[in-house]
Write a protein that holds these residues in place. Structure first.
Motif, PDB file in Angstrom:
ATOM      1  N   GLY A 274       0.841  -1.186   0.000  1.00  0.00           N
ATOM      2  CA  GLY A 274       0.000   0.000   0.000  1.00  0.00           C
ATOM      3  C   GLY A 274       0.878   1.238   0.000  1.00  0.00           C
ATOM      4  N   ALA A 275       0.657   2.103   0.984  1.00  0.00           N
ATOM      5  CA  ALA A 275       1.454   3.326   1.089  1.00  0.00           C
ATOM      6  C   ALA A 275       2.702   3.124   1.932  1.00  0.00           C
ATOM      7  CB  ALA A 275       0.596   4.443   1.695  1.00  0.00           C
ATOM      8  N   LYS A 276       2.893   1.938   2.490  1.00  0.00           N
ATOM      9  CA  LYS A 276       4.007   1.680   3.395  1.00  0.00           C
ATOM     10  C   LYS A 276       5.099   0.881   2.699  1.00  0.00           C
ATOM     11  CE  LYS A 276       1.172   1.558   7.606  1.00  0.00           C
ATOM     12  NZ  LYS A 276       0.773   0.744   8.780  1.00  0.00           N
ATOM     13  N   MET A 277       6.357   1.144   3.126  1.00  0.00           N
ATOM     14  CA  MET A 277       7.487   0.346   2.698  1.00  0.00           C
ATOM     15  C   MET A 277       7.871  -0.558   3.866  1.00  0.00           C
ATOM     16  SD  MET A 277       9.565  -0.232   0.150  1.00  0.00           S
ATOM     17  CE  MET A 277       9.663   1.250  -0.849  1.00  0.00           C
ATOM     18  N   LYS A 278       7.956  -1.849   3.632  1.00  0.00           N
ATOM     19  CA  LYS A 278       8.279  -2.804   4.684  1.00  0.00           C
ATOM     20  C   LYS A 278       9.607  -3.483   4.385  1.00  0.00           C
ATOM     21  CE  LYS A 278       3.545  -3.767   6.155  1.00  0.00           C
ATOM     22  NZ  LYS A 278       2.510  -4.805   6.420  1.00  0.00           N
ATOM     23  N   ASN A 279      10.486  -3.468   5.405  1.00  0.00           N
ATOM     24  CA  ASN A 279      11.766  -4.160   5.293  1.00  0.00           C
ATOM     25  C   ASN A 279      11.624  -5.565   5.856  1.00  0.00           C
ATOM     26  OD1 ASN A 279      12.427  -1.063   5.939  1.00  0.00           O
ATOM     27  ND2 ASN A 279      13.915  -1.887   4.491  1.00  0.00           N
ATOM     28  N   VAL A 280      12.151  -6.544   5.121  1.00  0.00           N
ATOM     29  CA  VAL A 280      11.902  -7.945   5.446  1.00  0.00           C
ATOM     30  C   VAL A 280      13.206  -8.723   5.488  1.00  0.00           C
ATOM     31  CG1 VAL A 280      10.802 -10.084   4.633  1.00  0.00           C
ATOM     32  CG2 VAL A 280       9.623  -7.886   4.366  1.00  0.00           C
ATOM     33  N   GLN A 281      13.269  -9.675   6.429  1.00  0.00           N
ATOM     34  CA  GLN A 281      14.295 -10.720   6.353  1.00  0.00           C
ATOM     35  C   GLN A 281      13.594 -12.068   6.323  1.00  0.00           C
ATOM     36  OE1 GLN A 281      17.155 -12.236   9.536  1.00  0.00           O
ATOM     37  NE2 GLN A 281      18.571 -11.170   8.158  1.00  0.00           N
ATOM     38  N   SER A 282      13.887 -12.858   5.301  1.00  0.00           N
ATOM     39  CA  SER A 282      13.323 -14.200   5.183  1.00  0.00           C
ATOM     40  C   SER A 282      14.448 -15.221   5.265  1.00  0.00           C
ATOM     41  CB  SER A 282      12.589 -14.372   3.853  1.00  0.00           C
ATOM     42  OG  SER A 282      11.449 -13.539   3.786  1.00  0.00           O
ATOM     43  N   ILE A 283      14.184 -16.302   5.979  1.00  0.00           N
ATOM     44  CA  ILE A 283      15.109 -17.429   6.047  1.00  0.00           C
ATOM     45  C   ILE A 283      14.315 -18.673   5.672  1.00  0.00           C
ATOM     46  CG2 ILE A 283      16.669 -18.800   7.482  1.00  0.00           C
ATOM     47  CD1 ILE A 283      17.048 -16.327   9.249  1.00  0.00           C
ATOM     48  N   ILE A 284      14.659 -19.273   4.526  1.00  0.00           N
ATOM     49  CA  ILE A 284      13.911 -20.434   4.050  1.00  0.00           C
ATOM     50  C   ILE A 284      14.876 -21.557   3.683  1.00  0.00           C
ATOM     51  CG2 ILE A 284      11.887 -19.170   3.254  1.00  0.00           C
ATOM     52  CD1 ILE A 284      13.056 -19.280   0.422  1.00  0.00           C
ATOM     53  N   ARG A 285      14.400 -22.780   3.868  1.00  0.00           N
ATOM     54  CA  ARG A 285      15.261 -23.952   3.668  1.00  0.00           C
ATOM     55  C   ARG A 285      14.494 -25.043   2.935  1.00  0.00           C
ATOM     56  NH1 ARG A 285      18.534 -26.798   8.684  1.00  0.00           N
ATOM     57  NH2 ARG A 285      19.730 -28.305   7.461  1.00  0.00           N
ATOM     58  N   ASP A 286      15.183 -25.719   2.043  1.00  0.00           N
ATOM     59  CA  ASP A 286      14.573 -26.813   1.272  1.00  0.00           C
ATOM     60  C   ASP A 286      14.078 -27.897   2.225  1.00  0.00           C
ATOM     61  OD1 ASP A 286      14.043 -29.054  -0.397  1.00  0.00           O
ATOM     62  OD2 ASP A 286      15.502 -28.334  -1.867  1.00  0.00           O
ATOM     63  N   ILE A 287      12.816 -28.299   2.067  1.00  0.00           N
ATOM     64  CA  ILE A 287      12.235 -29.284   2.983  1.00  0.00           C
ATOM     65  C   ILE A 287      12.821 -30.678   2.776  1.00  0.00           C
ATOM     66  CG2 ILE A 287      10.058 -28.025   3.172  1.00  0.00           C
ATOM     67  CD1 ILE A 287       8.815 -30.088   1.288  1.00  0.00           C
ATOM     68  N   ASN A 288      13.511 -30.886   1.672  1.00  0.00           N
ATOM     69  CA  ASN A 288      14.067 -32.219   1.399  1.00  0.00           C
ATOM     70  C   ASN A 288      15.464 -32.421   1.932  1.00  0.00           C
ATOM     71  OD1 ASN A 288      11.821 -33.292  -0.083  1.00  0.00           O
ATOM     72  ND2 ASN A 288      12.380 -31.935  -1.772  1.00  0.00           N
ATOM     73  N   VAL A 289      16.033 -31.382   2.558  1.00  0.00           N
ATOM     74  CA  VAL A 289      17.362 -31.525   3.141  1.00  0.00           C
ATOM     75  C   VAL A 289      17.294 -32.416   4.370  1.00  0.00           C
ATOM     76  CG1 VAL A 289      19.241 -30.303   4.316  1.00  0.00           C
ATOM     77  CG2 VAL A 289      18.212 -29.319   2.279  1.00  0.00           C
ATOM     78  N   VAL A 290      18.182 -33.396   4.413  1.00  0.00           N
ATOM     79  CA  VAL A 290      18.216 -34.341   5.534  1.00  0.00           C
ATOM     80  C   VAL A 290      19.242 -33.846   6.553  1.00  0.00           C
ATOM     81  CG1 VAL A 290      18.683 -36.706   6.245  1.00  0.00           C
ATOM     82  CG2 VAL A 290      17.564 -36.235   4.054  1.00  0.00           C
ATOM     83  N   GLU A 291      18.809 -33.758   7.799  1.00  0.00           N
ATOM     84  CA  GLU A 291      19.725 -33.353   8.872  1.00  0.00           C
ATOM     85  C   GLU A 291      20.775 -34.431   9.094  1.00  0.00           C
ATOM     86  OE1 GLU A 291      19.826 -30.579  10.425  1.00  0.00           O
ATOM     87  OE2 GLU A 291      17.885 -29.594  10.108  1.00  0.00           O
ATOM     88  N   GLU A 292      22.048 -34.009   9.238  1.00  0.00           N
ATOM     89  CA  GLU A 292      23.110 -34.974   9.494  1.00  0.00           C
ATOM     90  C   GLU A 292      23.428 -35.024  10.982  1.00  0.00           C
ATOM     91  OE1 GLU A 292      26.422 -33.984   7.068  1.00  0.00           O
ATOM     92  OE2 GLU A 292      25.402 -34.454   5.188  1.00  0.00           O
TER      93      GLU A 292
END
Length: 292
Positions: A274-292
């Protein structure tokens, strides 16, 4: 199911003339058991066969298998003939349009992306399937259109029967790259206390570019003009720049990165809400990554 049945009748009508004129071997019977050989294209029971292809592959191929159904393996090699068949695509589009007023017709792959009009596959003696490989080079393909290659099985040098309901398919490549996939994570407006959980689909656009929704805006192809941004990953596979997709109002705030080991993006950007500017930080990770 009804549409699939109707479609198979279309294929039966299209292939009927060639099948009637083809030479068929008589089935041999041993001890009361029939040893008739019947050929069909693998995956053709679903009419449309979707297969993943990667932009990174310079020498890519479409691979189609032809199977010989029989009670025992064949004794000598059989060569089968396959052709590009626009009528199969026309039938698929027609049938789907009858049941879905919003159906978008699938398009024939452009000739510059593949090299095929007709070809042969060999089923070796003692085996039951052979593979036809079609060279393709899909760089530059529009991922928002559904391009396909319709193929029909039309003959063989042994006179074996061809299953008329499984004699054709429409092959559709689905484009990916090493950065694309289904992701999950958070997206936080820096002026707000709590982050939003997000689960974006990261769509490959080219070898090193992907598209995804802005912040928590709706992930809907009808909103491609306004809701999406493009990420370009640098040659080092780590630094990321952000640009708007089409008419979106999104801006790169710098410092965005990609972790190839975690398959995780950290994104810093701003967008007009709208009339506002929003600053964003996104952190996203592939769901298929297997934790070691």
């Amino acid at each position: 199911m009804k549409n699939k049945t109707i479609f198979h009748y279309f294929l039966l009508a299209l292939s009927g003339v060639s099948l009637i004129n083809s030479c068929k071997k008589e089935a041999t019977v041993k001890f009361g058991e029939q040893y008739q050989k019947t050929l069909y294209i693998v995956h053709s029971n679903n009419m449309e066969y979707v297969k993943e292809h990667f932009f990174e592959n310079e020498n890519d191929t479409i691979a189609l298998s032809v199977y010989c159904a029989s009670s025992e393996p064949i004794n000598s090699s059989v060569t089968v003939d396959l052709v590009k068949n626009i009528k199969v695509l026309d039938s698929l589009n027609y049938i789907n349009s009858l049941s879905d007023a919003n159906y978008v017709p699938k398009l024939m792959l452009e000739n510059t992306w593949y090299n095929f009009e007709s070809g042969k596959a060999t089923i070796e003696a003692g085996k039951q399937y052979g593979v036809l490989k079609i060279p393709v080079h899909l760089k530059g393909i529009d991922v928002d259109k559904e391009y396909v290659l319709p193929i029909s099985l039309v003959g063989n040098n042994a006179g074996y029967e061809i299953n008329p309901r499984l004699s054709a398919l429409v092959y559709r490549p689905k484009m990916k790259n090493r950065f694309s996939g289904d992701f999950t994570g958070t997206s936080k407006v820096l002026s707000e206390k709590s982050p939003n959980s997000i689960a974006p689909t990261v769509q490959a656009i080219d070898i090193n570019r992907v598209r995804l929704p802005i912040h928590n805006l709706e992930d809907d192809k009808d909103l491609l003009e306004t809701n999406y941004m493009i990420l370009t990953i640098a040659e080092d596979g780590k630094r990321v720049s952000i640009l708007p997709f089409k008419n979106a109002k999104v801006y790169d705030d710098g410092g965005s990165s990609y972790d190839p080991n975690l398959r995780q993006f950290t994104l810093n950007y701003s967008f007009e809400d709208g009339a506002k500017m929003k600053n964003v930080q996104s952190i996203i990770r592939d769901i298929n990554v297997v934790e070691e």
